[in-house]
Scaffold this motif. Structure first.
Motif, PDB file in Angstrom:
ATOM      1  N   GLU A 203       0.827  -1.085  -0.005  1.00  0.00           N
ATOM      2  CA  GLU A 203      -0.027  -0.012  -0.040  1.00  0.00           C
ATOM      3  C   GLU A 203       0.729   1.155   0.054  1.00  0.00           C
ATOM      4  N   GLN A 204       1.761   1.236   0.786  1.00  0.00           N
ATOM      5  CA  GLN A 204       2.777   2.493   0.838  1.00  0.00           C
ATOM      6  C   GLN A 204       3.454   2.746  -0.439  1.00  0.00           C
ATOM      7  N   ILE A 205       3.978   1.513  -1.093  1.00  0.00           N
ATOM      8  CA  ILE A 205       4.766   1.449  -2.480  1.00  0.00           C
ATOM      9  C   ILE A 205       3.687   2.105  -3.335  1.00  0.00           C
ATOM     10  N   GLN A 206       2.323   1.771  -3.500  1.00  0.00           N
ATOM     11  CA  GLN A 206       1.294   2.079  -4.498  1.00  0.00           C
ATOM     12  C   GLN A 206       1.172   3.622  -4.329  1.00  0.00           C
ATOM     13  N   ALA A 207       1.158   4.035  -2.916  1.00  0.00           N
ATOM     14  CA  ALA A 207       0.951   5.536  -2.713  1.00  0.00           C
ATOM     15  C   ALA A 207       2.133   6.524  -3.136  1.00  0.00           C
ATOM     16  N   ARG A 208       3.376   5.781  -3.116  1.00  0.00           N
ATOM     17  CA  ARG A 208       4.462   6.756  -3.755  1.00  0.00           C
ATOM     18  C   ARG A 208       4.146   6.693  -5.345  1.00  0.00           C
ATOM     19  N   VAL A 209       3.881   5.607  -5.939  1.00  0.00           N
ATOM     20  CA  VAL A 209       3.648   5.757  -7.295  1.00  0.00           C
ATOM     21  C   VAL A 209       2.510   6.887  -7.757  1.00  0.00           C
ATOM     22  N   CYS A 210       1.281   6.676  -6.990  1.00  0.00           N
ATOM     23  CA  CYS A 210       0.216   7.466  -7.232  1.00  0.00           C
ATOM     24  C   CYS A 210       0.617   9.087  -6.748  1.00  0.00           C
ATOM     25  N   VAL A 211       1.446   9.454  -5.930  1.00  0.00           N
ATOM     26  CA  VAL A 211       2.055  10.790  -5.553  1.00  0.00           C
ATOM     27  C   VAL A 211       2.632  11.230  -6.838  1.00  0.00           C
ATOM     28  N   ALA A 212       3.904  10.475  -7.521  1.00  0.00           N
ATOM     29  CA  ALA A 212       4.605  10.769  -8.646  1.00  0.00           C
ATOM     30  C   ALA A 212       3.508  11.264  -9.747  1.00  0.00           C
ATOM     31  N   LEU A 213       2.781  10.188  -9.895  1.00  0.00           N
ATOM     32  CA  LEU A 213       1.713  10.287 -10.961  1.00  0.00           C
ATOM     33  C   LEU A 213       0.872  11.594 -11.091  1.00  0.00           C
ATOM     34  N   ARG A 214       0.269  11.765  -9.787  1.00  0.00           N
ATOM     35  CA  ARG A 214      -0.703  13.099  -9.413  1.00  0.00           C
ATOM     36  C   ARG A 214       0.307  14.188  -9.690  1.00  0.00           C
ATOM     37  N   ASP A 215       1.655  14.332  -9.395  1.00  0.00           N
ATOM     38  CA  ASP A 215       2.280  15.518  -9.501  1.00  0.00           C
ATOM     39  C   ASP A 215       2.503  15.697 -10.767  1.00  0.00           C
ATOM     40  N   LEU A 216       2.761  14.732 -11.789  1.00  0.00           N
ATOM     41  CA  LEU A 216       2.668  14.953 -13.103  1.00  0.00           C
ATOM     42  C   LEU A 216       1.501  15.553 -13.863  1.00  0.00           C
TER      43      LEU A 216
END
Length: 285
Positions: A203-216
């Motif tokens: 869940e934490q790893i998925q959240a990091r991916v989502c943060v990166a994609l949302r930032d873009l």
């Protein structure tokens, strides 16, 4: 940029050149927000020749083209401004996730690579555009890349099947550079491509991916569109496959999804026609 996108962008830039000239504007620095906004909202003509307000999709496309134009102009030191920065457009849809449009994907690629080194943001975008979901992307390492075959191995998740996903030229270049950077920066086993090597739960790893994609997505002006989420990037990959093949099954296999209904909903394809009448006619006796 595909040939079709390149042609469409070129046509719109030429129209903007004529539009700006008609308003006495002939160089980049003279283009202010009012001129850019007037072009984005300018009325057009229907196929029957009638003047009509521009459709929402047309306004979004015009703004994307101008943003890309001025981003390139800044890279070439032709200007230091971006007259589109303050132009806000209403959300196109609400209540569901929509795939990105082709022009938005082009803008996303530019935003992901507008840095000096190969970043996890660019890797996350490349893997999402290849067909990976946020729950899968954070687990992909350089050993999952088949550079000769121009593909990446997606390990799957609780909701998706393991599969090979094709890499386009941009994704191949970005992921090759990122893999080399990760190998150089790591003294031990190469870490994941799209997130930091810091340990964490799924869940934490998925959240990091989502943060990166949302930032873009925020960088290209889509933060206010409630139908745009990290899955919108992945959905584009499914939509592109469906557009190329005409088969919803092909899109489902590409995305590792078992349900054709879920695949159709994700890529925004209405593949079933509702039957509102009873067999034999509603008035049959």
């Amino acid at each position: 940029m595909s040939e079709q996108t390149f042609g469409r962008f070129g046509q719109l830039l030429l129209r903007f050149q004529y539009f700006a000239a008609a308003h006495g504007v002939f160089d980049f620095d003279a283009v202010d927000e009012a001129t850019a906004s007037d072009f984005v909202y300018a009325h057009g003509r229907t196929r029957h020749g009638r003047v009509a307000p521009a459709a929402p999709a047309t306004r979004y496309l015009r703004r994307s083209v101008l943003r890309m134009c001025f981003a390139t102009a800044r890279e070439l030191h032709l200007t230091e401004t971006d007259p589109t920065w303050g132009i806000e457009l209403p959300p196109r849809v609400k209540g569901f996730t929509r795939p990105l449009n082709e022009d938005e994907v082009v803008a996303l690629r530019r935003a992901a690579e507008y840095v000096e080194r190969p970043t996890r943001h660019a890797a996350a975008a490349a893997l999402a555009l290849a067909g990976g979901f946020s729950g899968e992307i954070g687990h992909i390492r350089s050993t999952d890349l088949d550079l000769a075959g121009q593909r990446v191995w997606i390990h799957g998740s609780a909701k998706t099947e393991p599969r090979w996903c094709p890499l386009d030229i941009w994704a191949l270049r970005v992921l090759t550079a990122r893999a080399q950077y990760v190998r150089t920066a790591s003294a031990s086993e190469p870490g994941p491509l799209a997130v930091s090597a810091q340990a964490g739960s799924d869940e934490q790893i998925q959240a990091r991916v989502c943060v990166a994609l949302r930032d873009l997505l925020k960088r290209i002006g889509l933060a206010a569109d409630h139908a745009v989420r990290p899955a919108s990037i992945t959905a584009y990959a499914g939509w592109e496959t469906f557009s190329r093949t005409g088969r919803i099954e092909a899109a489902a296999r590409h995305l590792g999804m078992a349900s054709l209904d879920s695949t159709a909903a994700l890529i925004g394809h209405q593949w079933k026609t509702p039957n509102t009448e009873r067999e034999g006619g509603s008035d049959a006796r």
